[in-house]
Design an enzyme around this catalytic site. Structure first.
Site, PDB file in Angstrom:
ATOM      1  N   ALA A  64     -42.883  86.983 -10.091  1.00 50.90           N
ATOM      2  CA  ALA A  64     -42.150  85.754  -9.735  1.00 50.90           C
ATOM      3  C   ALA A  64     -42.686  84.525 -10.459  1.00 50.90           C
ATOM      4  O   ALA A  64     -42.337  83.404 -10.112  1.00 50.90           O
ATOM      5  CB  ALA A  64     -42.216  85.533  -8.229  1.00 50.90           C
ATOM      6  N   GLY A 111     -43.132  82.252 -15.408  1.00 49.40           N
ATOM      7  CA  GLY A 111     -44.358  82.800 -15.990  1.00 49.40           C
ATOM      8  C   GLY A 111     -44.352  84.328 -16.063  1.00 49.40           C
ATOM      9  O   GLY A 111     -45.090  84.919 -16.868  1.00 49.40           O
ATOM     10  N   GLU A 114     -42.848  84.922 -19.272  1.00 54.26           N
ATOM     11  CA  GLU A 114     -43.843  84.541 -20.290  1.00 54.26           C
ATOM     12  C   GLU A 114     -44.866  85.669 -20.462  1.00 54.26           C
ATOM     13  O   GLU A 114     -45.265  86.003 -21.575  1.00 54.26           O
ATOM     14  CB  GLU A 114     -44.546  83.240 -19.883  1.00 54.26           C
ATOM     15  CG  GLU A 114     -43.602  82.048 -19.881  1.00 54.26           C
ATOM     16  CD  GLU A 114     -44.309  80.749 -19.543  1.00 54.26           C
ATOM     17  OE1 GLU A 114     -44.724  80.593 -18.370  1.00 54.26           O
ATOM     18  OE2 GLU A 114     -44.470  79.905 -20.428  1.00 54.26           O
ATOM     19  N   GLU A 134     -37.817  76.877 -14.439  1.00 52.80           N
ATOM     20  CA  GLU A 134     -38.704  75.716 -14.512  1.00 52.80           C
ATOM     21  C   GLU A 134     -37.947  74.406 -14.286  1.00 52.80           C
ATOM     22  O   GLU A 134     -38.434  73.505 -13.602  1.00 52.80           O
ATOM     23  CB  GLU A 134     -39.417  75.677 -15.873  1.00 52.80           C
ATOM     24  CG  GLU A 134     -40.625  76.608 -15.985  1.00 52.80           C
ATOM     25  CD  GLU A 134     -40.257  78.067 -16.274  1.00 52.80           C
ATOM     26  OE1 GLU A 134     -39.062  78.421 -16.237  1.00 52.80           O
ATOM     27  OE2 GLU A 134     -41.180  78.855 -16.523  1.00 52.80           O
TER      28      GLU A 134
HETATM   29  C1  1HE Z   1     -44.165  82.876  -4.171  1.00 53.90           C
HETATM   30  C2  1HE Z   1     -43.547  82.848  -5.444  1.00 53.90           C
HETATM   31  C3  1HE Z   1     -44.082  81.977  -6.401  1.00 53.90           C
HETATM   32  C4  1HE Z   1     -42.467  84.252  -4.203  1.00 53.90           C
HETATM   33  N1  1HE Z   1     -45.163  81.245  -6.069  1.00 53.90           N
HETATM   34  N2  1HE Z   1     -45.232  82.126  -3.884  1.00 53.90           N
HETATM   35  N3  1HE Z   1     -41.108  80.953 -10.006  1.00 53.90           N
HETATM   36  C5  1HE Z   1     -39.987  80.810  -9.288  1.00 53.90           C
HETATM   37  O1  1HE Z   1     -39.403  79.768  -9.216  1.00 53.90           O
HETATM   38  C6  1HE Z   1     -39.542  82.022  -8.542  1.00 53.90           C
HETATM   39  C7  1HE Z   1     -39.757  81.813  -7.046  1.00 53.90           C
HETATM   40  N4  1HE Z   1     -39.515  83.018  -6.282  1.00 53.90           N
HETATM   41  C8  1HE Z   1     -38.262  83.469  -5.996  1.00 53.90           C
HETATM   42  O2  1HE Z   1     -37.254  82.966  -6.463  1.00 53.90           O
HETATM   43  C9  1HE Z   1     -38.172  84.639  -5.060  1.00 53.90           C
HETATM   44  O3  1HE Z   1     -39.390  84.708  -4.313  1.00 53.90           O
HETATM   45  C10 1HE Z   1     -37.958  86.008  -5.768  1.00 53.90           C
HETATM   46  C11 1HE Z   1     -36.528  86.023  -6.333  1.00 53.90           C
HETATM   47  C12 1HE Z   1     -38.964  86.258  -6.869  1.00 53.90           C
HETATM   48  C13 1HE Z   1     -38.131  87.149  -4.733  1.00 53.90           C
HETATM   49  O4  1HE Z   1     -37.307  86.903  -3.596  1.00 53.90           O
HETATM   50  P1  1HE Z   1     -37.608  87.697  -2.246  1.00 53.90           P
HETATM   51  O5  1HE Z   1     -36.522  87.329  -1.279  1.00 53.90           O
HETATM   52  O6  1HE Z   1     -37.828  89.129  -2.529  1.00 53.90           O
HETATM   53  O7  1HE Z   1     -39.032  87.157  -1.720  1.00 53.90           O
HETATM   54  P2  1HE Z   1     -39.386  85.767  -0.985  1.00 53.90           P
HETATM   55  O8  1HE Z   1     -39.154  85.910   0.484  1.00 53.90           O
HETATM   56  O9  1HE Z   1     -38.770  84.592  -1.657  1.00 53.90           O
HETATM   57  O10 1HE Z   1     -40.957  85.675  -1.277  1.00 53.90           O
HETATM   58  C14 1HE Z   1     -41.905  86.505  -0.616  1.00 53.90           C
HETATM   59  C15 1HE Z   1     -43.185  85.715  -0.532  1.00 53.90           C
HETATM   60  O11 1HE Z   1     -43.664  85.465  -1.843  1.00 53.90           O
HETATM   61  C16 1HE Z   1     -42.990  84.341   0.102  1.00 53.90           C
HETATM   62  O12 1HE Z   1     -44.188  83.987   0.764  1.00 53.90           O
HETATM   63  P3  1HE Z   1     -44.309  84.139   2.381  1.00 53.90           P
HETATM   64  O13 1HE Z   1     -45.710  83.685   2.683  1.00 53.90           O
HETATM   65  O14 1HE Z   1     -43.222  83.264   2.947  1.00 53.90           O
HETATM   66  O15 1HE Z   1     -44.067  85.602   2.683  1.00 53.90           O
HETATM   67  C17 1HE Z   1     -42.814  83.425  -1.103  1.00 53.90           C
HETATM   68  O16 1HE Z   1     -43.165  82.069  -0.825  1.00 53.90           O
HETATM   69  C18 1HE Z   1     -43.804  84.055  -2.066  1.00 53.90           C
HETATM   70  N5  1HE Z   1     -43.474  83.746  -3.433  1.00 53.90           N
HETATM   71  N6  1HE Z   1     -42.497  83.698  -5.411  1.00 53.90           N
HETATM   72  C19 1HE Z   1     -45.697  81.322  -4.846  1.00 53.90           C
HETATM   73  N7  1HE Z   1     -43.583  81.896  -7.636  1.00 53.90           N
HETATM   74  C20 1HE Z   1     -47.395  78.594 -16.443  1.00 53.90           C
HETATM   75  S1  1HE Z   1     -45.953  77.813 -16.173  1.00 53.90           S
HETATM   76  C21 1HE Z   1     -44.858  78.949 -15.476  1.00 53.90           C
HETATM   77  C22 1HE Z   1     -43.804  78.224 -14.733  1.00 53.90           C
HETATM   78  C23 1HE Z   1     -43.088  79.121 -13.786  1.00 53.90           C
HETATM   79  O17 1HE Z   1     -43.390  80.268 -13.623  1.00 53.90           O
HETATM   80  S2  1HE Z   1     -41.800  78.384 -12.937  1.00 53.90           S
HETATM   81  C24 1HE Z   1     -41.079  79.679 -12.028  1.00 53.90           C
HETATM   82  C25 1HE Z   1     -41.757  79.896 -10.719  1.00 53.90           C
END
Ligand code: 1HE
Length: 267
Positions: A64, A111, A114, A134
């Site tokens: 993610a 990421g 990436e 992003e």
């Molecule tokens: C996270 C992250 C995360 C999940 N950082 N905690 N990345 C994003 O913008 C993608 C963000 N994530 C999502 O869109 C979704 O989580 C998914 C599509 C990947 C998966 O969905 P799903 O329904 O299977 O899971 P969920 O319920 O959203 O997430 C499960 C847990 O993982 C939940 O935490 P919980 O404590 O509530 O159980 C989420 O908060 C956690 N989680 N993704 C932190 N990314 C070096 S620069 C790079 C710049 C980037 O990468 S920007 C893109 C960031």
């Protein structure tokens, strides 16, 4: 936040191939600094006997991306250092000692994409989807994506993905160059292992040239590129292993190049 007691990254050795797995499925393998450090350590501590690596992620999603809980409170200076930690770790993987096959399922975003773009070969399961959210998060790529992903699919596609939030599915991802292979759900690891075993059976010096010289040549002006290529060709073909492999073919002891069994799956 209480983190799972499980190791964040796990390594399994299968002969000449190692499988390095992101192991934070409850957070969708989001890349915290601790995960990036564990990933780097895993690659740096592989035994000499390992000649190729499969990189995958446990659970329903490959990765993610950035752990969003880590950047919310950082200063600009800390942000810069954060990116540098990623750059160094990713550099060690891309320009390390062995080629890497990345197996992807579910989210391959931010990421996570990436990281996938660091690998030399990418296998997508049908469930894989690729995005760069992003823009929606108010940030920018910071793990080398503007360089590496742009080299894979062109900067025009990268800017369109980031501006509009476009998400490519597995087949579309393969068409634009994000994946080399698309396989059924659950079949990614087997395909990744098969490819890694093939890679591991190459002459190590050929793999070295492919990993280290090809990217340099791609950046060089033509005359420099041809000189680098000629020098690298001379080094590889002078090696005893190359001579033995060419002799083996001439003496009909080595396999021939065969047509693809299933061209659409890239077999
Ligand atoms: C996270 C992250 C995360 C999940 N950082 N905690 N990345 C994003 O913008 C993608 C963000 N994530 C999502 O869109 C979704 O989580 C998914 C599509 C990947 C998966 O969905 P799903 O329904 O299977 O899971 P969920 O319920 O959203 O997430 C499960 C847990 O993982 C939940 O935490 P919980 O404590 O509530 O159980 C989420 O908060 C956690 N989680 N993704 C932190 N990314 C070096 S620069 C790079 C710049 C980037 O990468 S920007 C893109 C960031």
């Amino acid at each position: 936040m209480t983190e799972s007691p499980l190791p964040l990254v796990e390594t399994k050795l299968l002969g000449a191939v190692a499988v390095v797995s992101l192991n934070r499925p409850h957070k969708r393998n989001a890349l915290s600094l601790a995960v990036v450090a564990a990933l780097r350590a895993a690659f740096e501590s592989l035994p000499e006997s390992v000649r190729a690596v499969v990189l995958d992620g446990r659970g329903e999603h490959f990765c993610a991306g950035l752990d969003l809980s880590e950047l919310s409170e950082t200063s600009p200076a800390q942000g810069l250092m954060h990116s540098r930690v990623w750059y160094e770790a990713f550099d060690r993987i891309q320009f390390g000692q062995r080629p890497v096959v990345c197996v992807m399922q579910g989210a391959v975003v931010g990421g996570g994409l990436e990281l996938a773009s660091v690998a030399h070969v990418r296998v997508a399961e049908k469930s894989a989807y690729f995005g760069l959210p992003e823009g929606q998060r108010g940030i920018f790529v910071g793990g080398g994506g503007s360089v590496r992903i742009s080299k894979l699919i062109g900067f025009s596609r990268v800017s369109e993905m980031m501006l509009t939030g476009r998400v490519y599915g597995a087949d579309e991802g393969q068409q634009v160059g994000l994946a080399h292979y698309v396989v059924d759900d659950g079949a990614g690891l087997a395909k990744g292992l098969e490819l890694a075993q093939r890679i591991a059976s190459n002459a190590p010096l050929s793999n070295f040239a492919i990993m280290h010289a090809l990217p340099l040549i791609a950046e060089q002006p033509m005359a420099h590129g041809l000189m680098t290529e000629g020098l690298m060709a001379t080094v590889t073909q002078s090696d005893g292993e190359a001579k033995e492999r060419m002799r083996a073919f001439l003496e009909k002891r080595a396999g021939k190049v065969a047509p693809a069994v299933n061209p659409t799956a890239g077999d």
